[in-house]
Write a protein that holds these residues in place. Sequence first.
Motif, PDB file in Angstrom:
ATOM      1  N   GLY A  30     -21.925  -9.939 -29.933  1.00 15.93           N
ATOM      2  CA  GLY A  30     -23.138  -9.852 -29.650  1.00 15.93           C
ATOM      3  C   GLY A  30     -23.511  -8.465 -29.017  1.00 15.93           C
ATOM      4  O   GLY A  30     -24.067  -8.255 -28.338  1.00 15.93           O
ATOM      5  N   GLY A  32     -25.395  -6.266 -30.727  1.00 19.23           N
ATOM      6  CA  GLY A  32     -26.780  -5.547 -31.345  1.00 19.23           C
ATOM      7  C   GLY A  32     -27.825  -5.975 -30.046  1.00 19.23           C
ATOM      8  O   GLY A  32     -27.545  -5.881 -28.743  1.00 19.23           O
ATOM      9  N   ALA A  34     -31.844  -7.999 -29.363  1.00 19.30           N
ATOM     10  CA  ALA A  34     -32.716  -8.947 -30.146  1.00 19.30           C
ATOM     11  C   ALA A  34     -34.145  -8.225 -30.566  1.00 19.30           C
ATOM     12  O   ALA A  34     -34.696  -8.772 -31.537  1.00 19.30           O
ATOM     13  CB  ALA A  34     -33.254  -9.869 -29.025  1.00 19.30           C
ATOM     14  N   SER A  39     -30.051  -3.503 -25.170  1.00 22.09           N
ATOM     15  CA  SER A  39     -29.486  -4.726 -24.628  1.00 22.09           C
ATOM     16  C   SER A  39     -28.318  -4.607 -23.855  1.00 22.09           C
ATOM     17  O   SER A  39     -27.653  -3.481 -23.889  1.00 22.09           O
ATOM     18  CB  SER A  39     -29.432  -5.706 -25.988  1.00 22.09           C
ATOM     19  OG  SER A  39     -28.253  -5.276 -26.485  1.00 22.09           O
ATOM     20  N   ASP A  85     -21.285 -14.769 -37.762  1.00 25.47           N
ATOM     21  CA  ASP A  85     -21.830 -15.648 -36.644  1.00 25.47           C
ATOM     22  C   ASP A  85     -20.834 -16.020 -35.579  1.00 25.47           C
ATOM     23  O   ASP A  85     -19.781 -16.828 -36.319  1.00 25.47           O
ATOM     24  CB  ASP A  85     -22.367 -16.965 -37.369  1.00 25.47           C
ATOM     25  CG  ASP A  85     -23.405 -17.664 -36.555  1.00 25.47           C
ATOM     26  OD1 ASP A  85     -22.954 -17.620 -35.156  1.00 25.47           O
ATOM     27  OD2 ASP A  85     -24.476 -18.292 -36.903  1.00 25.47           O
ATOM     28  N   ASN A 112     -20.602 -11.599 -25.104  1.00 24.56           N
ATOM     29  CA  ASN A 112     -21.929 -11.128 -24.672  1.00 24.56           C
ATOM     30  C   ASN A 112     -23.025 -12.166 -25.186  1.00 24.56           C
ATOM     31  O   ASN A 112     -24.293 -12.346 -24.879  1.00 24.56           O
ATOM     32  CB  ASN A 112     -22.391 -10.010 -25.378  1.00 24.56           C
ATOM     33  CG  ASN A 112     -23.299  -9.293 -24.629  1.00 24.56           C
ATOM     34  OD1 ASN A 112     -23.536  -9.140 -23.349  1.00 24.56           O
ATOM     35  ND2 ASN A 112     -24.565  -9.212 -25.498  1.00 24.56           N
ATOM     36  N   GLY A 114     -25.694 -15.071 -26.327  1.00 26.30           N
ATOM     37  CA  GLY A 114     -26.354 -16.203 -25.351  1.00 26.30           C
ATOM     38  C   GLY A 114     -27.791 -16.408 -25.948  1.00 26.30           C
ATOM     39  O   GLY A 114     -28.695 -15.584 -26.267  1.00 26.30           O
ATOM     40  N   ARG A 131     -26.671 -26.733 -30.524  1.00 24.31           N
ATOM     41  CA  ARG A 131     -26.813 -25.172 -31.419  1.00 24.31           C
ATOM     42  C   ARG A 131     -26.429 -24.159 -30.188  1.00 24.31           C
ATOM     43  O   ARG A 131     -25.815 -23.215 -30.157  1.00 24.31           O
ATOM     44  CB  ARG A 131     -28.099 -24.894 -31.950  1.00 24.31           C
ATOM     45  CG  ARG A 131     -28.201 -23.622 -32.273  1.00 24.31           C
ATOM     46  CD  ARG A 131     -27.202 -23.139 -33.361  1.00 24.31           C
ATOM     47  NE  ARG A 131     -27.403 -21.800 -33.914  1.00 24.31           N
ATOM     48  CZ  ARG A 131     -26.245 -20.925 -34.455  1.00 24.31           C
ATOM     49  NH1 ARG A 131     -25.194 -21.430 -34.402  1.00 24.31           N
ATOM     50  NH2 ARG A 131     -26.284 -19.752 -34.687  1.00 24.31           N
ATOM     51  N   ILE A 162     -20.236 -13.254 -20.436  1.00 28.91           N
ATOM     52  CA  ILE A 162     -21.392 -13.098 -19.626  1.00 28.91           C
ATOM     53  C   ILE A 162     -22.009 -14.199 -19.516  1.00 28.91           C
ATOM     54  O   ILE A 162     -22.351 -15.117 -20.590  1.00 28.91           O
ATOM     55  CB  ILE A 162     -22.259 -12.162 -20.672  1.00 28.91           C
ATOM     56  CG1 ILE A 162     -21.539 -10.981 -20.894  1.00 28.91           C
ATOM     57  CG2 ILE A 162     -23.533 -11.838 -20.001  1.00 28.91           C
ATOM     58  CD1 ILE A 162     -21.263 -10.034 -19.977  1.00 28.91           C
ATOM     59  N   SER A 163     -22.454 -14.518 -18.248  1.00 27.61           N
ATOM     60  CA  SER A 163     -23.213 -15.918 -17.906  1.00 27.61           C
ATOM     61  C   SER A 163     -24.474 -15.329 -17.567  1.00 27.61           C
ATOM     62  O   SER A 163     -25.396 -14.688 -18.181  1.00 27.61           O
ATOM     63  CB  SER A 163     -22.362 -16.788 -16.800  1.00 27.61           C
ATOM     64  OG  SER A 163     -23.357 -17.847 -16.252  1.00 27.61           O
ATOM     65  N   LYS A 182     -24.491 -21.925 -19.600  1.00 28.84           N
ATOM     66  CA  LYS A 182     -24.125 -20.621 -18.704  1.00 28.84           C
ATOM     67  C   LYS A 182     -23.228 -20.974 -17.504  1.00 28.84           C
ATOM     68  O   LYS A 182     -22.226 -20.298 -17.263  1.00 28.84           O
ATOM     69  CB  LYS A 182     -25.319 -19.939 -18.160  1.00 28.84           C
ATOM     70  CG  LYS A 182     -26.123 -19.129 -19.544  1.00 28.84           C
ATOM     71  CD  LYS A 182     -25.107 -18.086 -20.144  1.00 28.84           C
ATOM     72  CE  LYS A 182     -25.742 -17.198 -21.125  1.00 28.84           C
ATOM     73  NZ  LYS A 182     -24.808 -16.344 -21.665  1.00 28.84           N
ATOM     74  N   PRO A 208     -25.602 -11.727 -15.045  1.00 27.36           N
ATOM     75  CA  PRO A 208     -26.739 -10.924 -14.684  1.00 27.36           C
ATOM     76  C   PRO A 208     -27.936 -11.713 -14.176  1.00 27.36           C
ATOM     77  O   PRO A 208     -27.989 -13.015 -14.446  1.00 27.36           O
ATOM     78  CB  PRO A 208     -27.002 -10.476 -16.101  1.00 27.36           C
ATOM     79  CG  PRO A 208     -25.752 -10.801 -16.953  1.00 27.36           C
ATOM     80  CD  PRO A 208     -25.111 -12.039 -16.230  1.00 27.36           C
ATOM     81  N   ILE A 211     -32.932  -9.166 -15.898  1.00 27.50           N
ATOM     82  CA  ILE A 211     -32.565  -7.717 -16.473  1.00 27.50           C
ATOM     83  C   ILE A 211     -33.630  -7.596 -17.673  1.00 27.50           C
ATOM     84  O   ILE A 211     -34.171  -8.252 -18.206  1.00 27.50           O
ATOM     85  CB  ILE A 211     -31.032  -7.793 -17.225  1.00 27.50           C
ATOM     86  CG1 ILE A 211     -30.009  -8.437 -16.145  1.00 27.50           C
ATOM     87  CG2 ILE A 211     -30.677  -6.412 -17.814  1.00 27.50           C
ATOM     88  CD1 ILE A 211     -29.829  -7.826 -15.005  1.00 27.50           C
TER      89      ILE A 211
END
Length: 282
Positions: A30, A32, A34, A39, A85, A112, A114, A131, A162-163, A182, A208, A211
């Motif tokens: 993860g 990249g 969004a 990010s 994926d 990462n 989420g 999903r 990462i939660s 999470k 986090p 953010i």
Amino acid sequence: MTAGVARDAGAARPPALPLDLSGRTVFVAGAGSAAPGWSIGRASSVTYARLGARVCVVDRDAASAEETTALIRAEGGVAETFVGDIAVEEDVARLFAEAREHFGMVDVLHHNVGIGKTGGPLETSAADFDRIHAVNVRSLLLASQQVLPGMVARGRGAVIAISSVAGMRYLGYPHLAYSVTKAAVIQFTRMLAQQYAPHGVRANTVVPGLIDTPRIATTVASMYSGTSLEQARAARAAQVPLGRMGSAWEVAHACAFLASDAAAYITGTELVVDGGITGKYV
Ligand SMILES: NC(=O)c1ccc[n+]([C@@H]2O[C@H](COP(=O)([O-])OP(=O)(O)OC[C@H]3O[C@@H](n4cnc5c(N)ncnc54)[C@H](O)[C@@H]3O)[C@@H](O)[C@H]2O)c1
């Protein structure tokens, strides 16, 4: 990432802070973003590279992953893009095979990814729940299965999951599937840490708070219904004791600390990066 013996045992003089990842390969699932901008995964990838790591930039969005890789290379860092994926078993097996082929073993897994969907029990379909669970939690199982054998063989490794503070608290609006998954990320990581500590593998969760990443423009504004994006941003900032949202870099720096030998004696715990919000009464 040292196992049984203290890193500085018998040191003649106090050791320097080992905030360094030279020679390590970090797999960022993860990496990249969004939407255009910084990010958490992108800022973390760049931060790892700045500390000398080779970075596997992994995302299902090829263009966004390529952008992260280009940013690292523009600074002289080492990175390679891998597209797939992370919730799909065949993709996960292929992504790690490609990463190993390119860089050898993976030393650090930064998990990462989420996703979420606003709503409580009556607004969340079983399909949506499945999903969100597959992307946020089951993927951590699949990725762990890929990295642990190599980490055990070498007697060292680090997992950063990462939660979110939503996994610890109710944040004022229903966000059930996201929050539940999470929370599961935290407990998954604690379990992994306990089982693999004797093998020199450390596992910690970064939690986090609110953010200021590009994704809040696409998702969070809708949670503060009837408000503009600027109003939603101001509402988020006002909740935080430090008076502002955090930046992706402030989360990335916590991740880099946990990935490095500076955190050699830290495993099975949570590092909350939230400007104080989880400590608040209201
Ligand atoms: N932004 C916040 O306020 C905040 C707060 C707490 C926790 N977090 C968590 O931090 C992490 C990063 O947040 P962000 O705001 O930077 O998010 P982001 O959505 O910008 O980045 C996540 C990246 O993961 C990728 N991704 C999603 N599902 C994937 C899949 N199945 N396979 C491969 N790639 C996939 C996306 O394409 C995207 O590039 C998430 O886990 C999020 O839940 C964010």
